[in-house]
Scaffold this motif. Structure first.
Motif, PDB file in Angstrom:
ATOM      1  N   MET A   1      35.303  26.616  50.683  1.00 46.37           N
ATOM      2  CA  MET A   1      35.655  27.995  49.778  1.00 46.37           C
ATOM      3  C   MET A   1      36.086  27.575  48.576  1.00 46.37           C
ATOM      4  O   MET A   1      36.933  26.642  48.423  1.00 46.37           O
ATOM      5  N   THR A   2      35.951  28.568  47.632  1.00 44.40           N
ATOM      6  CA  THR A   2      36.560  28.595  46.361  1.00 44.40           C
ATOM      7  C   THR A   2      36.976  29.826  45.761  1.00 44.40           C
ATOM      8  O   THR A   2      36.256  31.214  46.429  1.00 44.40           O
ATOM      9  N   TYR A   3      37.584  29.991  44.980  1.00 46.44           N
ATOM     10  CA  TYR A   3      37.830  31.332  44.208  1.00 46.44           C
ATOM     11  C   TYR A   3      37.101  31.564  43.041  1.00 46.44           C
ATOM     12  O   TYR A   3      36.636  30.591  42.556  1.00 46.44           O
ATOM     13  N   VAL A   4      36.750  33.000  42.713  1.00 49.41           N
ATOM     14  CA  VAL A   4      35.965  33.148  41.563  1.00 49.41           C
ATOM     15  C   VAL A   4      36.291  34.232  40.770  1.00 49.41           C
ATOM     16  O   VAL A   4      37.133  35.009  41.227  1.00 49.41           O
ATOM     17  N   VAL A   5      36.254  34.164  39.561  1.00 50.54           N
ATOM     18  CA  VAL A   5      36.758  35.576  38.767  1.00 50.54           C
ATOM     19  C   VAL A   5      35.223  36.360  38.499  1.00 50.54           C
ATOM     20  O   VAL A   5      34.335  35.845  38.342  1.00 50.54           O
ATOM     21  N   THR A   6      35.526  37.633  38.569  1.00 49.61           N
ATOM     22  CA  THR A   6      34.532  38.467  38.610  1.00 49.61           C
ATOM     23  C   THR A   6      34.497  39.431  37.267  1.00 49.61           C
ATOM     24  O   THR A   6      35.451  39.108  36.478  1.00 49.61           O
ATOM     25  N   ASP A   7      33.624  40.358  37.231  1.00 51.88           N
ATOM     26  CA  ASP A   7      33.761  41.177  36.065  1.00 51.88           C
ATOM     27  C   ASP A   7      35.047  42.120  35.714  1.00 51.88           C
ATOM     28  O   ASP A   7      34.964  42.503  34.483  1.00 51.88           O
ATOM     29  N   ALA A   8      35.616  42.177  36.664  1.00 53.89           N
ATOM     30  CA  ALA A   8      36.809  42.854  36.583  1.00 53.89           C
ATOM     31  C   ALA A   8      37.627  42.305  35.355  1.00 53.89           C
ATOM     32  O   ALA A   8      38.641  42.784  34.443  1.00 53.89           O
ATOM     33  N   CYS A   9      37.455  40.985  34.990  1.00 56.78           N
ATOM     34  CA  CYS A   9      38.328  40.351  33.997  1.00 56.78           C
ATOM     35  C   CYS A   9      37.805  40.595  32.728  1.00 56.78           C
ATOM     36  O   CYS A   9      38.605  40.493  31.710  1.00 56.78           O
ATOM     37  N   ILE A  10      36.438  40.827  32.484  1.00 52.60           N
ATOM     38  CA  ILE A  10      35.885  41.127  31.237  1.00 52.60           C
ATOM     39  C   ILE A  10      36.683  42.130  30.360  1.00 52.60           C
ATOM     40  O   ILE A  10      37.040  43.183  30.921  1.00 52.60           O
ATOM     41  N   ARG A  11      37.029  41.872  29.095  1.00 50.27           N
ATOM     42  CA  ARG A  11      37.923  42.588  28.299  1.00 50.27           C
ATOM     43  C   ARG A  11      39.286  42.953  28.717  1.00 50.27           C
ATOM     44  O   ARG A  11      40.035  43.660  27.826  1.00 50.27           O
ATOM     45  N   CYS A  12      39.591  42.249  30.077  1.00 53.94           N
ATOM     46  CA  CYS A  12      40.956  42.462  30.192  1.00 53.94           C
ATOM     47  C   CYS A  12      41.690  41.037  29.789  1.00 53.94           C
ATOM     48  O   CYS A  12      42.610  40.924  29.202  1.00 53.94           O
ATOM     49  N   LYS A  13      41.269  39.995  30.641  1.00 56.15           N
ATOM     50  CA  LYS A  13      41.405  38.590  30.304  1.00 56.15           C
ATOM     51  C   LYS A  13      43.178  38.554  30.276  1.00 56.15           C
ATOM     52  O   LYS A  13      43.666  38.262  29.246  1.00 56.15           O
TER      53      LYS A  13
END
Length: 112
Positions: A1-13
């Protein structure tokens, strides 16, 4: 298992995740972060730190695309280990749908 960053990060960062990561596996794009799945130790400390709820374990439904995106761009973008200021308009994009299709940039960030 790993963690991933999704599109919810886009433009928020927001970058709160960067400071808590014990293995420095975050990489910075122009308008989002990604996690290197080969470096992530699956500790999960980053997930609750994200105000945008953009970090998920790869065992969640529909994360296969995000595992690929995180792997691809973590190999191209600079490593980031120090939290920076979020974009001034980050809160305006928090919770917005369809951000990958509309706003994703493959350009690298500046890193540390």
């Amino acid at each position: 298992m790993t963690y991933v960053v999704t599109d919810a990060c886009i433009r928020c960062k927001y970058m709160d995740c960067v400071e808590v990561c014990p293995v420095d596996c975050f990489y910075e794009g122009e308008n989002m972060l990604v996690i290197n799945p080969n470096e992530c130790i699956d500790c999960g400390v980053c997930e609750p730190e994200c105000p945008a709820e953009a970090i998920l374990p790869d065992t969640e439904a529909d994360t296969d695309k995000w595992v690929e995106i995180n792997a691809k761009f973590s190999a191209e973008w600079p490593n980031i280990t120090v939290k920076k200021d979020s974009p001034e308009d980050a809160d305006e994009f928090k919770g917005k749908d369809g951000k990958y299709e509309e706003y994703f940039s493959p350009e690298p960030g500046t890193g540390d």
